[in-house]
Design a protein around this motif. Structure first.
Motif, mmCIF file in Angstrom:
data_model
loop_
_atom_site.group_PDB
_atom_site.id
_atom_site.type_symbol
_atom_site.label_atom_id
_atom_site.label_comp_id
_atom_site.label_asym_id
_atom_site.label_seq_id
_atom_site.Cartn_x
_atom_site.Cartn_y
_atom_site.Cartn_z
ATOM 1 N N ILE A 16 0.849 -1.193 0.000
ATOM 2 C CA ILE A 16 0.000 0.000 0.000
ATOM 3 C C ILE A 16 0.882 1.239 0.000
ATOM 4 O O ILE A 16 1.745 1.404 0.870
ATOM 5 N N VAL A 17 0.680 2.125 -0.967
ATOM 6 C CA VAL A 17 1.476 3.346 -1.091
ATOM 7 C C VAL A 17 0.547 4.531 -1.368
ATOM 8 O O VAL A 17 -0.621 4.345 -1.729
ATOM 9 N N PRO A 18 1.041 5.752 -1.197
ATOM 10 C CA PRO A 18 0.194 6.932 -1.429
ATOM 11 C C PRO A 18 -0.231 7.051 -2.892
ATOM 12 O O PRO A 18 0.422 6.512 -3.795
ATOM 13 N N PRO A 19 -1.327 7.772 -3.145
ATOM 14 C CA PRO A 19 -1.799 7.938 -4.529
ATOM 15 C C PRO A 19 -0.844 8.789 -5.354
ATOM 16 O O PRO A 19 -0.084 9.613 -4.823
ATOM 17 N N LEU A 20 -0.890 8.595 -6.658
ATOM 18 C CA LEU A 20 -0.020 9.351 -7.562
ATOM 19 C C LEU A 20 -0.341 10.837 -7.574
ATOM 20 O O LEU A 20 0.517 11.655 -7.920
ATOM 21 N N ASP A 21 -1.573 11.201 -7.223
ATOM 22 C CA ASP A 21 -1.953 12.617 -7.234
ATOM 23 C C ASP A 21 -1.436 13.369 -6.013
ATOM 24 O O ASP A 21 -1.743 14.551 -5.834
ATOM 25 N N GLY A 22 -0.665 12.683 -5.160
ATOM 26 C CA GLY A 22 -0.104 13.331 -3.981
ATOM 27 C C GLY A 22 -1.071 13.451 -2.825
ATOM 28 O O GLY A 22 -0.700 13.933 -1.752
ATOM 29 N N GLY A 23 -2.306 13.031 -3.007
ATOM 30 C CA GLY A 23 -3.282 13.082 -1.934
ATOM 31 C C GLY A 23 -4.056 14.377 -1.814
ATOM 32 O O GLY A 23 -4.863 14.541 -0.892
ATOM 33 N N GLN A 24 -3.870 15.314 -2.753
ATOM 34 C CA GLN A 24 -4.571 16.594 -2.642
ATOM 35 C C GLN A 24 -6.091 16.447 -2.718
ATOM 36 O O GLN A 24 -6.811 17.062 -1.919
ATOM 37 N N PRO A 25 -6.646 15.645 -3.645
ATOM 38 C CA PRO A 25 -8.102 15.464 -3.642
ATOM 39 C C PRO A 25 -8.620 14.869 -2.335
ATOM 40 O O PRO A 25 -9.705 15.235 -1.864
ATOM 41 N N LEU A 26 -7.861 13.961 -1.729
ATOM 42 C CA LEU A 26 -8.259 13.406 -0.434
ATOM 43 C C LEU A 26 -8.220 14.484 0.634
ATOM 44 O O LEU A 26 -9.152 14.601 1.456
ATOM 45 N N ASP A 27 -7.172 15.305 0.637
ATOM 46 C CA ASP A 27 -7.104 16.425 1.574
ATOM 47 C C ASP A 27 -8.301 17.356 1.420
ATOM 48 O O ASP A 27 -8.907 17.788 2.408
ATOM 49 N N VAL A 67 -22.105 11.567 -4.802
ATOM 50 C CA VAL A 67 -20.942 10.816 -4.350
ATOM 51 C C VAL A 67 -19.663 11.573 -4.690
ATOM 52 O O VAL A 67 -19.486 12.028 -5.832
ATOM 53 N N ALA A 68 -18.785 11.693 -3.704
ATOM 54 C CA ALA A 68 -17.441 12.222 -3.934
ATOM 55 C C ALA A 68 -16.463 11.070 -3.747
ATOM 56 O O ALA A 68 -16.185 10.658 -2.610
ATOM 57 N N ALA A 69 -15.983 10.504 -4.840
ATOM 58 C CA ALA A 69 -15.047 9.388 -4.799
ATOM 59 C C ALA A 69 -13.642 9.910 -5.052
ATOM 60 O O ALA A 69 -13.391 10.573 -6.066
ATOM 61 N N VAL A 70 -12.725 9.639 -4.124
ATOM 62 C CA VAL A 70 -11.340 10.092 -4.269
ATOM 63 C C VAL A 70 -10.396 8.933 -3.987
ATOM 64 O O VAL A 70 -10.738 7.985 -3.261
ATOM 65 N N THR A 71 -9.212 9.011 -4.540
ATOM 66 C CA THR A 71 -8.205 7.980 -4.320
ATOM 67 C C THR A 71 -7.495 8.232 -2.999
ATOM 68 O O THR A 71 -6.923 9.301 -2.778
ATOM 69 N N VAL A 108 -16.496 8.677 -0.576
ATOM 70 C CA VAL A 108 -15.971 7.325 -0.806
ATOM 71 C C VAL A 108 -14.469 7.412 -1.074
ATOM 72 O O VAL A 108 -14.039 7.617 -2.216
ATOM 73 N N PRO A 109 -13.637 7.278 -0.039
ATOM 74 C CA PRO A 109 -12.194 7.180 -0.247
ATOM 75 C C PRO A 109 -11.850 5.742 -0.609
ATOM 76 O O PRO A 109 -12.282 4.804 0.066
ATOM 77 N N GLN A 110 -11.067 5.549 -1.659
ATOM 78 C CA GLN A 110 -10.912 4.200 -2.192
ATOM 79 C C GLN A 110 -9.549 3.996 -2.841
ATOM 80 O O GLN A 110 -8.745 4.927 -2.960
ATOM 81 N N SER A 111 -9.325 2.774 -3.275
ATOM 82 C CA SER A 111 -8.104 2.427 -3.994
ATOM 83 C C SER A 111 -8.112 3.058 -5.385
ATOM 84 O O SER A 111 -9.170 3.258 -5.988
ATOM 85 N N ALA A 112 -6.924 3.314 -5.897
ATOM 86 C CA ALA A 112 -6.814 3.805 -7.277
ATOM 87 C C ALA A 112 -7.358 2.784 -8.257
ATOM 88 O O ALA A 112 -7.788 3.141 -9.361
ATOM 89 N N ALA A 113 -7.364 1.515 -7.858
ATOM 90 C CA ALA A 113 -7.856 0.448 -8.735
ATOM 91 C C ALA A 113 -9.231 -0.051 -8.302
ATOM 92 O O ALA A 113 -9.615 -1.177 -8.631
ATOM 93 N N ALA A 114 -9.981 0.766 -7.584
ATOM 94 C CA ALA A 114 -11.279 0.328 -7.069
ATOM 95 C C ALA A 114 -12.234 -0.038 -8.195
ATOM 96 O O ALA A 114 -12.280 0.614 -9.236
ATOM 97 N N ARG A 115 -12.996 -1.099 -7.961
ATOM 98 C CA ARG A 115 -14.050 -1.475 -8.893
ATOM 99 C C ARG A 115 -15.193 -0.471 -8.786
ATOM 100 O O ARG A 115 -15.349 0.201 -7.762
ATOM 101 N N PRO A 116 -16.030 -0.358 -9.798
ATOM 102 C CA PRO A 116 -17.020 0.730 -9.835
ATOM 103 C C PRO A 116 -18.338 0.442 -9.123
ATOM 104 O O PRO A 116 -19.181 1.337 -9.026
ATOM 105 N N GLU A 117 -18.541 -0.767 -8.608
ATOM 106 C CA GLU A 117 -19.863 -1.140 -8.120
ATOM 107 C C GLU A 117 -20.392 -0.240 -7.007
ATOM 108 O O GLU A 117 -21.592 0.068 -6.968
#
Length: 264
Positions: A49-60, A168-172, A147-156
């Motif tokens: 598990i590693v931080p998202p490529l976007d640096g985490g700004q959308p999560l912030d 819904v606000a879905a962020v990596t 919805v904070p989720q994995s970068a590879a999260a399935r869409p269901e």
């Protein structure tokens, strides 16, 4: 990393080698339960598990305006851990006290309890993303779900909520990468009786590590979503855990190996 069975120890899995593919920080408990049942557990993490490529700004950004959400929905323990770790860095953990929490299943609910010191408000009977989306009530005016989720999260989960008219606000919150296997671990895996998968990411990572080969190992999955990922990758699933827990996985391993006898 692997450990054998102490001399004289017996159990339902005595003489069997079982590969645990969970991330290293999540593998110890399942490995220990397997050993308690007599197995030789080989911990071979198929993901890290590693931080998202976007640096985490959308999560912030989402965390800093958490008050606009009525719910947060977690589809994995990793999502809980990554989100709360980020909340700590931004000094906003206390804001989760005022938001309702949904967790996809028992393992995720346990992580919510550990992080927030309270149980989730919602855990579906069907422990997958589609079941979580279906368990939500229809939204009221002004309702929104984070919805904070994995970068590879399935869409269901996200698609299911939006189909129910939820905002819904879905962020990596994190992403997974595939560690390199040592020659020793690769040899242990090649000789294993069973391989346990607890997520689609673990399936993908393990196949990348092994070149798509599982030798004669039985494939055991934590739930339907992971089993579907195995089937899509061309793997035959021998058993699915009756409950998405360590105990359920051990039961499924025993079921998968019940028809065959360990080599003498």
């Amino acid at each position: 990393m692997s450990e054998g069975v102490p001399a004289g120890q017996s159990g339902a899995l005595a003489g069997r080698t079982v590969v645990v593919t969970r991330a290293s920080h999540q593998a110890a408990q399942l490995a220990e339960v397997l050993r308690q049942h007599g197995a030789r557990a080989v911990v071979a993490p198929a993901l890290a598990i590693v931080p998202p490529l976007d640096g985490g700004q959308p999560l912030d950004d989402a965390l800093l305006r958490l008050e606009r959400f009525s719910w947060v929905a977690f589809a994995s323990p990793n999502a809980v851990a990554a989100t709360l770790a980020r909340a700590d860095r931004r000094g906003v953990r206390r804001r989760f006290a005022r938001i309702r929490v949904a967790a996809v299943g028992p393992s995720t609910a346990s992580r919510v309890m550990a992080e927030l010191d309270r149980p989730p408000n919602l855990v579906p009977d069907q422990h997958d993303a589609a079941g979580l989306a279906a368990a939500f009530a229809d939204p009221r005016p002004g309702d929104a779900c984070f919805v904070p989720q994995s970068a590879a999260a399935r869409p269901e989960l996200v698609d299911g909520l939006r189909a129910r008219c939820w905002e819904v606000a879905a962020v990596t919150a994190y992403r997974t990468v595939t560690p390199t296997l040592s020659d020793h671990l690769a040899a242990d895996i090649a000789a294993a009786d069973a391989v346990v998968f607890a997520s689609p990411s673990a399936v993908q990572g393990h196949l990348a590590q092994t070149g798509g080969l599982l030798a004669n190992a039985k494939v055991v999955c934590i739930g339907r979503t992971t089993a579907a990922a195995c089937s899509s990758a061309g793997l035959e699933v021998a058993a699915v855990a009756p409950q998405p827990s360590d105990a359920g996985l051990v039961d499924a391993v025993a079921q998968a190996l019940n028809a065959t006898q360990p080599a003498s």
